[in-house]
Design a protein around this motif. Sequence first.
Motif, PDB file in Angstrom:
ATOM      1  N   ALA A  38       0.831  -1.207   0.000  1.00  0.00           N
ATOM      2  CA  ALA A  38       0.000   0.000   0.000  1.00  0.00           C
ATOM      3  C   ALA A  38       0.867   1.259   0.000  1.00  0.00           C
ATOM      4  CB  ALA A  38      -0.935  -0.003   1.207  1.00  0.00           C
ATOM      5  N   LEU A  39       2.029   1.178   0.619  1.00  0.00           N
ATOM      6  CA  LEU A  39       2.958   2.316   0.624  1.00  0.00           C
ATOM      7  C   LEU A  39       3.697   2.445  -0.702  1.00  0.00           C
ATOM      8  CD1 LEU A  39       4.510   1.829   4.180  1.00  0.00           C
ATOM      9  CD2 LEU A  39       2.736   3.468   3.506  1.00  0.00           C
ATOM     10  N   TRP A  40       4.031   1.300  -1.307  1.00  0.00           N
ATOM     11  CA  TRP A  40       4.800   1.305  -2.548  1.00  0.00           C
ATOM     12  C   TRP A  40       3.984   1.744  -3.752  1.00  0.00           C
ATOM     13  CZ3 TRP A  40       6.010  -4.416  -1.443  1.00  0.00           C
ATOM     14  CH2 TRP A  40       6.990  -4.520  -0.452  1.00  0.00           C
ATOM     15  N   ALA A  41       2.727   1.370  -3.787  1.00  0.00           N
ATOM     16  CA  ALA A  41       1.896   1.574  -4.978  1.00  0.00           C
ATOM     17  C   ALA A  41       1.974   3.003  -5.533  1.00  0.00           C
ATOM     18  CB  ALA A  41       0.463   1.158  -4.704  1.00  0.00           C
ATOM     19  N   PRO A  42       1.856   4.034  -4.693  1.00  0.00           N
ATOM     20  CA  PRO A  42       1.933   5.383  -5.257  1.00  0.00           C
ATOM     21  C   PRO A  42       3.321   5.732  -5.817  1.00  0.00           C
ATOM     22  CG  PRO A  42       1.030   5.426  -3.025  1.00  0.00           C
ATOM     23  CD  PRO A  42       1.518   4.048  -3.277  1.00  0.00           C
ATOM     24  N   LEU A  43       4.344   5.031  -5.346  1.00  0.00           N
ATOM     25  CA  LEU A  43       5.709   5.345  -5.770  1.00  0.00           C
ATOM     26  C   LEU A  43       6.098   4.686  -7.088  1.00  0.00           C
ATOM     27  CD1 LEU A  43       7.510   5.005  -2.327  1.00  0.00           C
ATOM     28  CD2 LEU A  43       6.839   7.121  -3.496  1.00  0.00           C
ATOM     29  N   ILE A  44       5.342   3.690  -7.509  1.00  0.00           N
ATOM     30  CA  ILE A  44       5.724   2.982  -8.735  1.00  0.00           C
ATOM     31  C   ILE A  44       4.890   3.453  -9.930  1.00  0.00           C
ATOM     32  CG2 ILE A  44       6.787   0.986  -7.644  1.00  0.00           C
ATOM     33  CD1 ILE A  44       4.192  -0.550  -8.052  1.00  0.00           C
ATOM     34  N   ALA A  69       7.995 -13.732 -10.158  1.00  0.00           N
ATOM     35  CA  ALA A  69       7.602 -12.905 -11.305  1.00  0.00           C
ATOM     36  C   ALA A  69       7.635 -11.422 -10.946  1.00  0.00           C
ATOM     37  CB  ALA A  69       6.219 -13.304 -11.804  1.00  0.00           C
ATOM     38  N   LEU A  70       7.226 -11.098  -9.739  1.00  0.00           N
ATOM     39  CA  LEU A  70       7.278  -9.713  -9.279  1.00  0.00           C
ATOM     40  C   LEU A  70       8.730  -9.262  -9.145  1.00  0.00           C
ATOM     41  CD1 LEU A  70       6.106  -7.076  -8.211  1.00  0.00           C
ATOM     42  CD2 LEU A  70       5.782  -8.211  -5.982  1.00  0.00           C
ATOM     43  N   ALA A  71       9.563 -10.096  -8.558  1.00  0.00           N
ATOM     44  CA  ALA A  71      10.987  -9.755  -8.429  1.00  0.00           C
ATOM     45  C   ALA A  71      11.615  -9.541  -9.800  1.00  0.00           C
ATOM     46  CB  ALA A  71      11.719 -10.847  -7.661  1.00  0.00           C
ATOM     47  N   GLN A  72      11.255 -10.372 -10.759  1.00  0.00           N
ATOM     48  CA  GLN A  72      11.800 -10.247 -12.116  1.00  0.00           C
ATOM     49  C   GLN A  72      11.326  -8.956 -12.786  1.00  0.00           C
ATOM     50  OE1 GLN A  72      14.171 -11.888 -13.595  1.00  0.00           O
ATOM     51  NE2 GLN A  72      14.010 -10.690 -15.463  1.00  0.00           N
ATOM     52  N   ARG A  89       3.609  -2.891 -11.589  1.00  0.00           N
ATOM     53  CA  ARG A  89       2.283  -2.743 -10.971  1.00  0.00           C
ATOM     54  C   ARG A  89       1.409  -3.962 -11.231  1.00  0.00           C
ATOM     55  NH1 ARG A  89       3.033   2.347 -13.011  1.00  0.00           N
ATOM     56  NH2 ARG A  89       1.557   1.999 -14.707  1.00  0.00           N
ATOM     57  N   ASP A  90       1.424  -4.475 -12.463  1.00  0.00           N
ATOM     58  CA  ASP A  90       0.626  -5.667 -12.778  1.00  0.00           C
ATOM     59  C   ASP A  90       1.092  -6.873 -11.971  1.00  0.00           C
ATOM     60  OD1 ASP A  90      -0.814  -4.162 -14.600  1.00  0.00           O
ATOM     61  OD2 ASP A  90       0.217  -4.982 -16.366  1.00  0.00           O
ATOM     62  N   ALA A  91       2.410  -7.046 -11.862  1.00  0.00           N
ATOM     63  CA  ALA A  91       2.951  -8.182 -11.105  1.00  0.00           C
ATOM     64  C   ALA A  91       2.643  -8.038  -9.618  1.00  0.00           C
ATOM     65  CB  ALA A  91       4.452  -8.309 -11.342  1.00  0.00           C
ATOM     66  N   LEU A  92       2.687  -6.810  -9.113  1.00  0.00           N
ATOM     67  CA  LEU A  92       2.344  -6.575  -7.707  1.00  0.00           C
ATOM     68  C   LEU A  92       0.875  -6.892  -7.465  1.00  0.00           C
ATOM     69  CD1 LEU A  92       3.097  -5.605  -4.869  1.00  0.00           C
ATOM     70  CD2 LEU A  92       2.665  -3.253  -5.654  1.00  0.00           C
ATOM     71  N   ASP A  93       0.011  -6.468  -8.373  1.00  0.00           N
ATOM     72  CA  ASP A  93      -1.424  -6.775  -8.240  1.00  0.00           C
ATOM     73  C   ASP A  93      -1.667  -8.282  -8.240  1.00  0.00           C
ATOM     74  OD1 ASP A  93      -2.078  -4.091  -8.113  1.00  0.00           O
ATOM     75  OD2 ASP A  93      -2.739  -3.974 -10.212  1.00  0.00           O
ATOM     76  N   ASP A  98      -2.953 -13.321  -5.032  1.00  0.00           N
ATOM     77  CA  ASP A  98      -2.636 -14.634  -4.469  1.00  0.00           C
ATOM     78  C   ASP A  98      -2.468 -14.572  -2.959  1.00  0.00           C
ATOM     79  OD1 ASP A  98      -2.802 -15.858  -6.891  1.00  0.00           O
ATOM     80  OD2 ASP A  98      -0.719 -16.536  -6.956  1.00  0.00           O
ATOM     81  N   VAL A  99      -1.828 -13.521  -2.468  1.00  0.00           N
ATOM     82  CA  VAL A  99      -1.643 -13.371  -1.025  1.00  0.00           C
ATOM     83  C   VAL A  99      -3.000 -13.269  -0.335  1.00  0.00           C
ATOM     84  CG1 VAL A  99      -0.816 -11.779   0.771  1.00  0.00           C
ATOM     85  CG2 VAL A  99       0.697 -12.433  -1.121  1.00  0.00           C
ATOM     86  N   ALA A 100      -3.912 -12.508  -0.893  1.00  0.00           N
ATOM     87  CA  ALA A 100      -5.246 -12.371  -0.294  1.00  0.00           C
ATOM     88  C   ALA A 100      -5.964 -13.713  -0.233  1.00  0.00           C
ATOM     89  CB  ALA A 100      -6.072 -11.355  -1.076  1.00  0.00           C
ATOM     90  N   ALA A 101      -5.866 -14.494  -1.301  1.00  0.00           N
ATOM     91  CA  ALA A 101      -6.509 -15.814  -1.315  1.00  0.00           C
ATOM     92  C   ALA A 101      -5.875 -16.740  -0.283  1.00  0.00           C
ATOM     93  CB  ALA A 101      -6.417 -16.424  -2.712  1.00  0.00           C
ATOM     94  N   TYR A 102      -4.565 -16.710  -0.178  1.00  0.00           N
ATOM     95  CA  TYR A 102      -3.846 -17.553   0.782  1.00  0.00           C
ATOM     96  C   TYR A 102      -4.226 -17.181   2.206  1.00  0.00           C
ATOM     97  CZ  TYR A 102       0.149 -19.723   3.147  1.00  0.00           C
ATOM     98  OH  TYR A 102       0.934 -20.465   3.984  1.00  0.00           O
ATOM     99  N   VAL A 103      -4.212 -15.885   2.519  1.00  0.00           N
ATOM    100  CA  VAL A 103      -4.555 -15.425   3.870  1.00  0.00           C
ATOM    101  C   VAL A 103      -6.009 -15.768   4.187  1.00  0.00           C
ATOM    102  CG1 VAL A 103      -4.842 -13.363   5.312  1.00  0.00           C
ATOM    103  CG2 VAL A 103      -2.760 -13.662   3.949  1.00  0.00           C
ATOM    104  N   HIS A 104      -6.873 -15.623   3.201  1.00  0.00           N
ATOM    105  CA  HIS A 104      -8.284 -15.982   3.402  1.00  0.00           C
ATOM    106  C   HIS A 104      -8.413 -17.461   3.761  1.00  0.00           C
ATOM    107  CE1 HIS A 104     -12.606 -15.807   2.883  1.00  0.00           C
ATOM    108  NE2 HIS A 104     -12.530 -16.873   2.108  1.00  0.00           N
ATOM    109  N   GLU A 105      -7.688 -18.300   3.046  1.00  0.00           N
ATOM    110  CA  GLU A 105      -7.742 -19.728   3.347  1.00  0.00           C
ATOM    111  C   GLU A 105      -7.193 -20.030   4.746  1.00  0.00           C
ATOM    112  OE1 GLU A 105      -6.090 -23.939   1.714  1.00  0.00           O
ATOM    113  OE2 GLU A 105      -6.778 -22.476   0.249  1.00  0.00           O
ATOM    114  N   LEU A 106      -6.127 -19.346   5.135  1.00  0.00           N
ATOM    115  CA  LEU A 106      -5.599 -19.532   6.493  1.00  0.00           C
ATOM    116  C   LEU A 106      -6.649 -19.173   7.539  1.00  0.00           C
ATOM    117  CD1 LEU A 106      -1.933 -18.151   6.462  1.00  0.00           C
ATOM    118  CD2 LEU A 106      -2.664 -20.536   6.571  1.00  0.00           C
TER     119      LEU A 106
END
Length: 118
Positions: A38-44, A69-72, A89-93, A98-106
């Motif tokens: 959330a902090l990075w998004a405006p900077l990229i 893929a994001l690192a690349q 930005r697309d790779a971050l999204d 995926d992170v949201a889905a994983y956390v939701h499953e947890l």
Amino acid sequence: MARRDITGVVDFAYLESYAAGDLEVVAEVLELFRQQAALWAPLIAPGQEGWPDAVHTIKGTARGIGAAALAQACAVAELEGEGRLAEVRDALDAALTDVAAYVHELMLRSLKSPPRAG
């Protein structure tokens, strides 16, 4: 442990292994990633003075959670310039999806599991 996989851009098995299987640590790391994103998004965005530092930071964090893929995309932007920020930005999204889905499953799994004796 099978996880819901929306895009496949985050290797959660890598992160789980790195955290020695401690899913509380994994959840904490992923929450930090989400907060930092959330902090990075405006900077990229093109024209933002701090984009090189943001991209470099995202690259390291992406590697840490298994988002290759994001690192690349970040590595390419570092080399080729801000014209590649849309790919970051697309790779971050995609990673955040995926992170949201994983956390939701947890969270769902924790509702089904009996509380730990402490």
